[in-house]
Design a protein around this motif. Structure first.
Motif, PDB file in Angstrom:
ATOM      1  N   ALA A 367      -1.129 102.832  77.102  1.00 50.91           N
ATOM      2  CA  ALA A 367      -1.722 101.621  76.518  1.00 50.91           C
ATOM      3  C   ALA A 367      -0.610 100.738  75.953  1.00 50.91           C
ATOM      4  O   ALA A 367       0.213 101.191  75.154  1.00 50.91           O
ATOM      5  CB  ALA A 367      -2.711 101.994  75.420  1.00 50.91           C
ATOM      6  N   PRO A 368      -0.541  99.466  76.362  1.00 51.13           N
ATOM      7  CA  PRO A 368       0.584  98.610  75.949  1.00 51.13           C
ATOM      8  C   PRO A 368       0.520  98.244  74.470  1.00 51.13           C
ATOM      9  O   PRO A 368      -0.554  98.090  73.884  1.00 51.13           O
ATOM     10  CB  PRO A 368       0.419  97.367  76.827  1.00 51.13           C
ATOM     11  CG  PRO A 368      -1.030  97.329  77.186  1.00 51.13           C
ATOM     12  CD  PRO A 368      -1.470  98.758  77.277  1.00 51.13           C
ATOM     13  N   ALA A 402      -5.147  90.523  58.532  1.00 47.46           N
ATOM     14  CA  ALA A 402      -6.193  90.971  59.458  1.00 47.46           C
ATOM     15  C   ALA A 402      -5.651  91.168  60.870  1.00 47.46           C
ATOM     16  O   ALA A 402      -6.425  91.341  61.812  1.00 47.46           O
ATOM     17  CB  ALA A 402      -7.342  89.966  59.475  1.00 47.46           C
ATOM     18  N   MET A 403      -4.340  91.165  61.000  1.00 48.37           N
ATOM     19  CA  MET A 403      -3.703  91.317  62.307  1.00 48.37           C
ATOM     20  C   MET A 403      -4.083  92.653  62.955  1.00 48.37           C
ATOM     21  O   MET A 403      -4.110  93.691  62.284  1.00 48.37           O
ATOM     22  CB  MET A 403      -2.179  91.236  62.122  1.00 48.37           C
ATOM     23  CG  MET A 403      -1.367  91.324  63.380  1.00 48.37           C
ATOM     24  SD  MET A 403       0.388  91.066  62.983  1.00 48.37           S
ATOM     25  CE  MET A 403       0.690  92.416  61.826  1.00 48.37           C
ATOM     26  N   GLU A 404      -4.353  92.654  64.262  1.00 47.51           N
ATOM     27  CA  GLU A 404      -4.731  93.882  64.983  1.00 47.51           C
ATOM     28  C   GLU A 404      -3.470  94.604  65.456  1.00 47.51           C
ATOM     29  O   GLU A 404      -2.609  94.009  66.123  1.00 47.51           O
ATOM     30  CB  GLU A 404      -5.603  93.524  66.200  1.00 47.51           C
ATOM     31  CG  GLU A 404      -6.045  94.729  67.003  1.00 47.51           C
ATOM     32  CD  GLU A 404      -6.906  95.698  66.202  1.00 47.51           C
ATOM     33  OE1 GLU A 404      -6.431  96.815  65.921  1.00 47.51           O
ATOM     34  OE2 GLU A 404      -8.031  95.308  65.834  1.00 47.51           O
ATOM     35  N   CYS A 405      -3.344  95.864  65.109  1.00 44.95           N
ATOM     36  CA  CYS A 405      -2.166  96.645  65.487  1.00 44.95           C
ATOM     37  C   CYS A 405      -2.460  97.689  66.575  1.00 44.95           C
ATOM     38  O   CYS A 405      -1.539  98.314  67.094  1.00 44.95           O
ATOM     39  CB  CYS A 405      -1.594  97.355  64.256  1.00 44.95           C
ATOM     40  SG  CYS A 405      -0.994  96.218  62.984  1.00 44.95           S
ATOM     41  N   MET A 406      -3.705  97.896  66.893  1.00 44.11           N
ATOM     42  CA  MET A 406      -4.092  98.851  67.934  1.00 44.11           C
ATOM     43  C   MET A 406      -3.951  98.218  69.317  1.00 44.11           C
ATOM     44  O   MET A 406      -4.050  96.993  69.466  1.00 44.11           O
ATOM     45  CB  MET A 406      -5.549  99.286  67.732  1.00 44.11           C
ATOM     46  CG  MET A 406      -5.732 100.402  66.726  1.00 44.11           C
ATOM     47  SD  MET A 406      -5.240 101.986  67.411  1.00 44.11           S
ATOM     48  CE  MET A 406      -6.072 103.067  66.222  1.00 44.11           C
ATOM     49  N   PRO A 407      -3.750  99.037  70.364  1.00 47.56           N
ATOM     50  CA  PRO A 407      -3.824  98.514  71.728  1.00 47.56           C
ATOM     51  C   PRO A 407      -5.204  97.892  71.957  1.00 47.56           C
ATOM     52  O   PRO A 407      -6.187  98.265  71.305  1.00 47.56           O
ATOM     53  CB  PRO A 407      -3.620  99.750  72.602  1.00 47.56           C
ATOM     54  CG  PRO A 407      -2.906 100.716  71.735  1.00 47.56           C
ATOM     55  CD  PRO A 407      -3.409 100.458  70.341  1.00 47.56           C
TER      56      PRO A 407
END
Length: 444
Positions: A367-368, A402-407
């Motif tokens: 997953a990138p 609220a930044m998304e850190c997951m693939p």
């Protein structure tokens, strides 16, 4: 390697053998213990009595009758019986045995091959038996003190019935000792005087091992006072011969894993007394204290975790203490650590987080990484939008974004599920606040 074992009365050399060899049972009725297998109507007794032996493995601790059962089979079976040692035999000897078995089969004669300590054979040696077991050239009987699930080739194991032999009880051992004192194969002609208390001490000493019990009895009798009326064995002589008890703990075998499992599960079940007991069993058996300390350190994260973050500090301190001062002094440091772990609040949330993350990785290992949290040390990377839109948490009043850190394929997925145990309840409350705040920000 020997064929067709003779009953004790046919051997002229019994007198020079150790007591354990002289007293080896020659029939099923003489065998003490293993009633779950050899009692009236039990499966193994029926197989032996009816000469319907198939390939099997006897698994149990030392001195419980594995070789004895094989020799009883040798006396009662109509097959050719070959006694084979895994300690002294190799591929060449195996091939010789197989050729002999094939020859016997052409004459309609079954061959039973008994392999003592079969766990000592490597995979190639065990594989050499497999085709002959499959086509019925031999009936294989193996004996092992190790768990056959780990030590015996799975293909070979699937073609054998495993019989688990249990350690003899104290009463079983006392029966054997009293028989040895009255039977003419033992000390029946020597008129040995020894107290019941002394016999019980020997029975306690041997940990359910008949061979050890008979060897110990032989030693105390040989050190007794010989007189005109026989041999007197004092309690003092017995005490001298039992100066150190042999603990059932094999640092390289299955019991090693059984006892470390017992320690781990005792701490998990908040039982400090059992935890200290199993820890001391390991130390008294010669275990490296650093190994125990490493297991306690693992426990601190796996079973305590953030329910009590100080558990990690205690475990690290215990490891360092063991390293600095060694045995026997470090036993109290280990005891302090295992008692602390036993009484600490428990949470396996860390362990489950790693398990769930691993499962996600196995399903999609590549997953990138989201572009927003990629590093962009070169101009080309910046042109490719590496790090574009990254928000530095410390630049914000809440110190969070609220930044998304997951693939992308794992957005919203959670691996850490805090419990309400101990201090982890605080972390649970904090995490719920963070998740709620992020959700609210993303809706804006």
């Amino acid at each position: 390697m020997s064929e067709t074992l003779l009953p004790p009365e046919a051997s002229s050399s019994l007198a020079g053998q150790p007591l354990a060899a002289r007293m080896r049972p020659a029939s099923l009725d003489e065998i003490v213990g293993q009633q779950h297998l050899l009692g009236p109507g039990k499966v193994l007794r029926r197989l032996i009595s009816s000469d319907a032996i198939s390939s099997m493995i006897f698994w149990g601790p030392p001195g419980v009758g594995k070789t004895t059962l094989a020799r009883v089979i040798a006396l009662q079976t109509q097959a050719t019986f070959i006694d084979f040692s895994a300690v002294t035999s190799g591929i060449r000897e195996i091939r010789q045995v197989m050729l002999k078995a094939e020859e016997n089969r052409t004459y309609g004669v079954r061959t039973i091959v008994f392999v003592d300590e079969i766990h000592r054979f490597n995979k190639a040696q065990q594989d050499a038996f497999l085709p002959f077991v499959e086509k019925g050239s031999i009936v294989l009987i193996g004996a092992t003190t190790e768990n056959p699930s780990f030590e015996v080739n799975s293909a070979l194991l699937s073609r054998c019935k495993v019989f688990v032999l249990q350690a003899l009880t104290k009463q079983d051992i006392l029966t054997l000792l009293r028989r040895a004192l009255t039977d003419t194969r033992g000390f029946g002609r020597d008129h040995v005087a020894i107290s019941s208390a002394a016999l019980e001490s020997i029975a306690d000493f041997c940990n359910g091992d008949a061979r050890s019990a008979l060897s110990t009895l032989e030693m105390v009798v040989l050190n007794g006072d010989a007189g005109e009326d026989g041999i007197t064995v004092s309690d003092e002589i017995v005490a001298q011969c039992l100066s150190r008890k042999n603990l059932m703990y094999d640092k390289d075998g299955e019991e090693h894993y059984n006892i470390i499992s017992a320690l781990h599960k005792s701490m998990r079940n908040s039982d400090p007394d059992a935890a200290v007991y199993w820890m001391m069993r390991m130390l008294e058996g010669g275990e490296d204290p650093l190994y125990i300390a490493r297991r306690v350190l693992r426990f601190a994260a796996e079973d305590v975790g953030l329910a009590d973050p100080r558990a990690m500090e205690v475990a690290v301190a215990a490891y360092q203490a063991c390293h600095f001062i060694g045995v026997p002094e470090c036993n109290v440091h280990l005891a302090e650590a295992v008692v602390y772990m036993s009484l600490a609040s428990k949470s396996n949330a860390m362990e489950m987080a790693t398990v769930e993350a691993r499962e996600a990785i196995e399903k999609e290992p590549d997953a990138p990484v989201p572009l927003v949290i990629r590093n962009a040390p070169t101009k080309l990377m910046k042109q490719l939008d590496y790090g574009k839109g990254y928000k530095y948490a410390h630049d914000y009043e809440e110190k969070i974004t609220a930044m998304e850190c997951m693939p992308d394929n794992l957005k919203g997925r959670r691996f850490y599920h805090p419990t309400t145990q101990g201090q982890e309840a605080r972390y649970k409350e904090r995490l719920e606040q963070i998740l709620a705040w992020k959700e609210e920000q993303r809706k804006k």
